[in-house]
Design a protein around this motif. Sequence first.
Motif, PDB file in Angstrom:
ATOM      1  N   SER A   1      83.763 -14.072  14.731  1.00 60.57           N
ATOM      2  CA  SER A   1      82.878 -15.037  14.096  1.00 60.57           C
ATOM      3  C   SER A   1      81.431 -14.733  14.475  1.00 60.57           C
ATOM      4  O   SER A   1      81.154 -14.036  15.456  1.00 60.57           O
ATOM      5  CB  SER A   1      83.245 -16.461  14.526  1.00 60.57           C
ATOM      6  N   THR A   2      80.505 -15.286  13.675  1.00 56.65           N
ATOM      7  CA  THR A   2      79.067 -15.232  13.940  1.00 56.65           C
ATOM      8  C   THR A   2      78.554 -16.668  13.983  1.00 56.65           C
ATOM      9  O   THR A   2      78.678 -17.400  12.987  1.00 56.65           O
ATOM     10  CB  THR A   2      78.327 -14.443  12.862  1.00 56.65           C
ATOM     11  N   VAL A   3      78.000 -17.054  15.106  1.00 54.23           N
ATOM     12  CA  VAL A   3      77.547 -18.432  15.303  1.00 54.23           C
ATOM     13  C   VAL A   3      76.164 -18.420  15.941  1.00 54.23           C
ATOM     14  O   VAL A   3      75.748 -17.443  16.570  1.00 54.23           O
ATOM     15  CB  VAL A   3      78.529 -19.224  16.194  1.00 54.23           C
ATOM     16  N   ASP A   4      75.449 -19.532  15.772  1.00 51.70           N
ATOM     17  CA  ASP A   4      74.172 -19.779  16.433  1.00 51.70           C
ATOM     18  C   ASP A   4      74.397 -20.822  17.522  1.00 51.70           C
ATOM     19  O   ASP A   4      74.900 -21.923  17.233  1.00 51.70           O
ATOM     20  CB  ASP A   4      73.119 -20.271  15.442  1.00 51.70           C
ATOM     21  N   VAL A   5      74.034 -20.467  18.742  1.00 53.32           N
ATOM     22  CA  VAL A   5      74.298 -21.321  19.891  1.00 53.32           C
ATOM     23  C   VAL A   5      72.998 -21.530  20.650  1.00 53.32           C
ATOM     24  O   VAL A   5      72.184 -20.604  20.784  1.00 53.32           O
ATOM     25  CB  VAL A   5      75.370 -20.700  20.821  1.00 53.32           C
ATOM     26  N   ARG A   6      72.805 -22.721  21.153  1.00 49.71           N
ATOM     27  CA  ARG A   6      71.669 -22.981  22.031  1.00 49.71           C
ATOM     28  C   ARG A   6      71.935 -22.339  23.387  1.00 49.71           C
ATOM     29  O   ARG A   6      73.068 -22.316  23.869  1.00 49.71           O
ATOM     30  CB  ARG A   6      71.444 -24.487  22.213  1.00 49.71           C
ATOM     31  N   ARG A   7      70.904 -21.812  23.988  1.00 52.43           N
ATOM     32  CA  ARG A   7      71.044 -21.152  25.272  1.00 52.43           C
ATOM     33  C   ARG A   7      71.482 -22.161  26.328  1.00 52.43           C
ATOM     34  O   ARG A   7      71.113 -23.328  26.315  1.00 52.43           O
ATOM     35  CB  ARG A   7      69.731 -20.490  25.685  1.00 52.43           C
ATOM     36  N   ASP A   8      72.341 -21.674  27.246  1.00 51.22           N
ATOM     37  CA  ASP A   8      72.887 -22.468  28.344  1.00 51.22           C
ATOM     38  C   ASP A   8      73.727 -23.639  27.846  1.00 51.22           C
ATOM     39  O   ASP A   8      73.902 -24.626  28.564  1.00 51.22           O
ATOM     40  CB  ASP A   8      71.775 -22.984  29.255  1.00 51.22           C
TER      41      ASP A   8
ATOM     42  N   LEU B   1      76.999 -13.514  28.414  1.00 42.79           N
ATOM     43  CA  LEU B   1      77.959 -14.305  27.650  1.00 42.79           C
ATOM     44  C   LEU B   1      79.197 -14.544  28.505  1.00 42.79           C
ATOM     45  O   LEU B   1      79.838 -13.601  28.966  1.00 42.79           O
ATOM     46  CB  LEU B   1      78.342 -13.592  26.351  1.00 42.79           C
ATOM     47  N   ALA B   2      79.517 -15.810  28.707  1.00 37.18           N
ATOM     48  CA  ALA B   2      80.725 -16.209  29.436  1.00 37.18           C
ATOM     49  C   ALA B   2      81.699 -16.818  28.428  1.00 37.18           C
ATOM     50  O   ALA B   2      81.352 -17.761  27.708  1.00 37.18           O
ATOM     51  CB  ALA B   2      80.393 -17.203  30.538  1.00 37.18           C
ATOM     52  N   VAL B   3      82.905 -16.259  28.360  1.00 35.05           N
ATOM     53  CA  VAL B   3      83.938 -16.708  27.425  1.00 35.05           C
ATOM     54  C   VAL B   3      85.139 -17.201  28.233  1.00 35.05           C
ATOM     55  O   VAL B   3      85.539 -16.569  29.216  1.00 35.05           O
ATOM     56  CB  VAL B   3      84.366 -15.578  26.465  1.00 35.05           C
TER      57      VAL B   3
ATOM     58  N   ASP C   1      63.347 -18.934  21.732  1.00 37.21           N
ATOM     59  CA  ASP C   1      63.564 -19.202  23.142  1.00 37.21           C
ATOM     60  C   ASP C   1      64.622 -20.268  23.377  1.00 37.21           C
ATOM     61  O   ASP C   1      64.941 -20.573  24.520  1.00 37.21           O
ATOM     62  CB  ASP C   1      62.254 -19.643  23.806  1.00 37.21           C
ATOM     63  N   SER C   2      65.188 -20.834  22.313  1.00 37.20           N
ATOM     64  CA  SER C   2      66.214 -21.870  22.470  1.00 37.20           C
ATOM     65  C   SER C   2      67.493 -21.588  21.698  1.00 37.20           C
ATOM     66  O   SER C   2      68.513 -22.236  21.945  1.00 37.20           O
ATOM     67  CB  SER C   2      65.660 -23.236  22.028  1.00 37.20           C
ATOM     68  N   VAL C   3      67.507 -20.626  20.769  1.00 34.61           N
ATOM     69  CA  VAL C   3      68.680 -20.359  19.931  1.00 34.61           C
ATOM     70  C   VAL C   3      69.057 -18.887  20.054  1.00 34.61           C
ATOM     71  O   VAL C   3      68.191 -18.013  20.043  1.00 34.61           O
ATOM     72  CB  VAL C   3      68.410 -20.728  18.455  1.00 34.61           C
ATOM     73  N   ILE C   4      70.364 -18.635  20.175  1.00 32.97           N
ATOM     74  CA  ILE C   4      70.911 -17.283  20.277  1.00 32.97           C
ATOM     75  C   ILE C   4      71.948 -17.111  19.177  1.00 32.97           C
ATOM     76  O   ILE C   4      72.803 -17.990  18.979  1.00 32.97           O
ATOM     77  CB  ILE C   4      71.553 -17.033  21.648  1.00 32.97           C
ATOM     78  N   ARG C   5      71.888 -15.994  18.469  1.00 30.48           N
ATOM     79  CA  ARG C   5      72.878 -15.679  17.441  1.00 30.48           C
ATOM     80  C   ARG C   5      73.891 -14.703  18.018  1.00 30.48           C
ATOM     81  O   ARG C   5      73.533 -13.646  18.533  1.00 30.48           O
ATOM     82  CB  ARG C   5      72.204 -15.084  16.217  1.00 30.48           C
TER      83      ARG C   5
ATOM     84  N   THR D   1      79.605 -19.526  26.302  1.00 28.95           N
ATOM     85  CA  THR D   1      78.376 -20.049  26.903  1.00 28.95           C
ATOM     86  C   THR D   1      77.390 -18.898  27.048  1.00 28.95           C
ATOM     87  O   THR D   1      77.566 -18.051  27.934  1.00 28.95           O
ATOM     88  CB  THR D   1      78.652 -20.687  28.270  1.00 28.95           C
ATOM     89  N   PRO D   2      76.367 -18.802  26.193  1.00 26.56           N
ATOM     90  CA  PRO D   2      75.360 -17.740  26.338  1.00 26.56           C
ATOM     91  C   PRO D   2      74.216 -18.192  27.235  1.00 26.56           C
ATOM     92  O   PRO D   2      73.810 -19.356  27.228  1.00 26.56           O
ATOM     93  CB  PRO D   2      74.894 -17.512  24.904  1.00 26.56           C
ATOM     94  N   THR D   3      73.694 -17.243  28.007  1.00 28.57           N
ATOM     95  CA  THR D   3      72.563 -17.493  28.892  1.00 28.57           C
ATOM     96  C   THR D   3      71.582 -16.343  28.753  1.00 28.57           C
ATOM     97  O   THR D   3      71.978 -15.175  28.764  1.00 28.57           O
ATOM     98  CB  THR D   3      73.021 -17.610  30.352  1.00 28.57           C
ATOM     99  N   VAL D   4      70.303 -16.664  28.604  1.00 32.77           N
ATOM    100  CA  VAL D   4      69.248 -15.663  28.475  1.00 32.77           C
ATOM    101  C   VAL D   4      68.628 -15.441  29.849  1.00 32.77           C
ATOM    102  O   VAL D   4      68.265 -16.402  30.546  1.00 32.77           O
ATOM    103  CB  VAL D   4      68.187 -16.107  27.467  1.00 32.77           C
ATOM    104  N   THR D   5      68.522 -14.184  30.252  1.00 31.30           N
ATOM    105  CA  THR D   5      67.950 -13.839  31.544  1.00 31.30           C
ATOM    106  C   THR D   5      66.839 -12.811  31.357  1.00 31.30           C
ATOM    107  O   THR D   5      66.804 -12.072  30.373  1.00 31.30           O
ATOM    108  CB  THR D   5      69.011 -13.271  32.493  1.00 31.30           C
ATOM    109  N   ASP D   6      65.957 -12.776  32.326  1.00 34.38           N
ATOM    110  CA  ASP D   6      64.873 -11.808  32.353  1.00 34.38           C
ATOM    111  C   ASP D   6      65.289 -10.656  33.254  1.00 34.38           C
ATOM    112  O   ASP D   6      65.629 -10.876  34.421  1.00 34.38           O
ATOM    113  CB  ASP D   6      63.596 -12.461  32.886  1.00 34.38           C
TER     114      ASP D   6
END
Length: 415
Positions: free
Chosen positions: A318-325, A143-145, A281-285, A375-380
């Motif tokens: 807050s609690t939000v749903d954001v698309r990855r990247d 997570l980048a803020v 795989d496309s939405v992050i809470r 800006t959230p990003t999902v990594t392996d």
Amino acid sequence: MSPVTFGIASDHPCFGRRNVFSSWRTGSLTGHRRMARIAVLAAACCGVLLCGTAVAAQTPDTAVLRVDLPAGRSYPITTASNITQVSVASPDVADVLVMGSRDLVINGRGSGESDVILWLADAPLRHYRVSVHAPPDRQQVVLAVKFAEVRRDFLRNLGLSGLYRGNHARVGTGQFNTDNGFNGNTGSFTLPNAAGFGTVLTDFGTSTLLGLLDADEQTGTARILAEPTLMAGNKDTASFLAGGEIPIPVAQNSASGIPTITILWREFGIKLNFVAEVVSDSVIRLHLRPEVSSLDFNNALTISGFKVPALRSRHIESTVDVRRDQSLIISGMMDDERQKTKDGIPFLKDIPILGSLFSSTTWQRNETELLIIVTPTVTDPMHPRPQDVMHFSPDSVLPAHEALEPRLPSSLAKP
């Protein structure tokens, strides 16, 4: 191997042909031996050819293409030539659906790995190694803020203080409302420390009048840009602080009746707390609480002899749903505060023009613009991003080499 013979009676019509039969049987067996040898040699040659073909088939000239696919998702493939054959190693992991002569789709079904091989009419075969995993498995969230704040402050003070002292009366306004600033022996006046940047003090050439003009204007701008980045596992909590802690004295009652002072530490600076959940795989809470705070000595308090600064804080939860990247503005604020304060003698301060002689005026304006972007990003974790990996060069100096050098052989004395 001895020739095979059969027992026949002497009166049998074939008894006289025994030698002929034996000779024919012996020759027949010799021919069978030759045919067997030829068959063995032919089988050996075929085995060598088959082995060579199998080895060649196990080492194709095409590289293995890896496909990382979440369960329940599809991966389309389009080839330049017609597809002749398709092979799937584990259909329970990944299944293949042929859509046309040159199009097919790989569907992820269950966790695991499977090989998919395509044979093409006019091109080398393609070898895919499909790794299927559930969306929440083996994933981390970075997570980048970004905090962006611009503040403009304006403060103006303009005051006029007057004093008239006669034989039977005294009238004072502003700084002269009391005689605290006067010396009782000499009668001189000392300006207070809170006086403005410019002051004019005059007695108008008389011994009964005294006037003081106090003028001050303050302008300032501030810009805060903070970009904290934090990594955490799926559904895990992470916190970040870049700043410090200030001690705040707190008085508490004791058994003896004498209050005791304890210290309460309060954090300030750039803070970030968040919990991330990979919904798909496309939405992050995200449940996050970013905060930027700074010390404010203008509004400090003095408690038991300790000067405790106030905290200027900006935070959101807050609690939000954001698309990855994808960058999302979760908070924005435009604040324009204007204040005018007029202090003076009632009724007289409202007289046009002359009212300024009996009052002091303060103008204050504060403008603040605040913007928070996430800006959230999902990594392996098995395949992290290059910017998330720090490479260190190995240390070529042996540990404690200087202490061991006198005891080492001459050939090992120098590293």
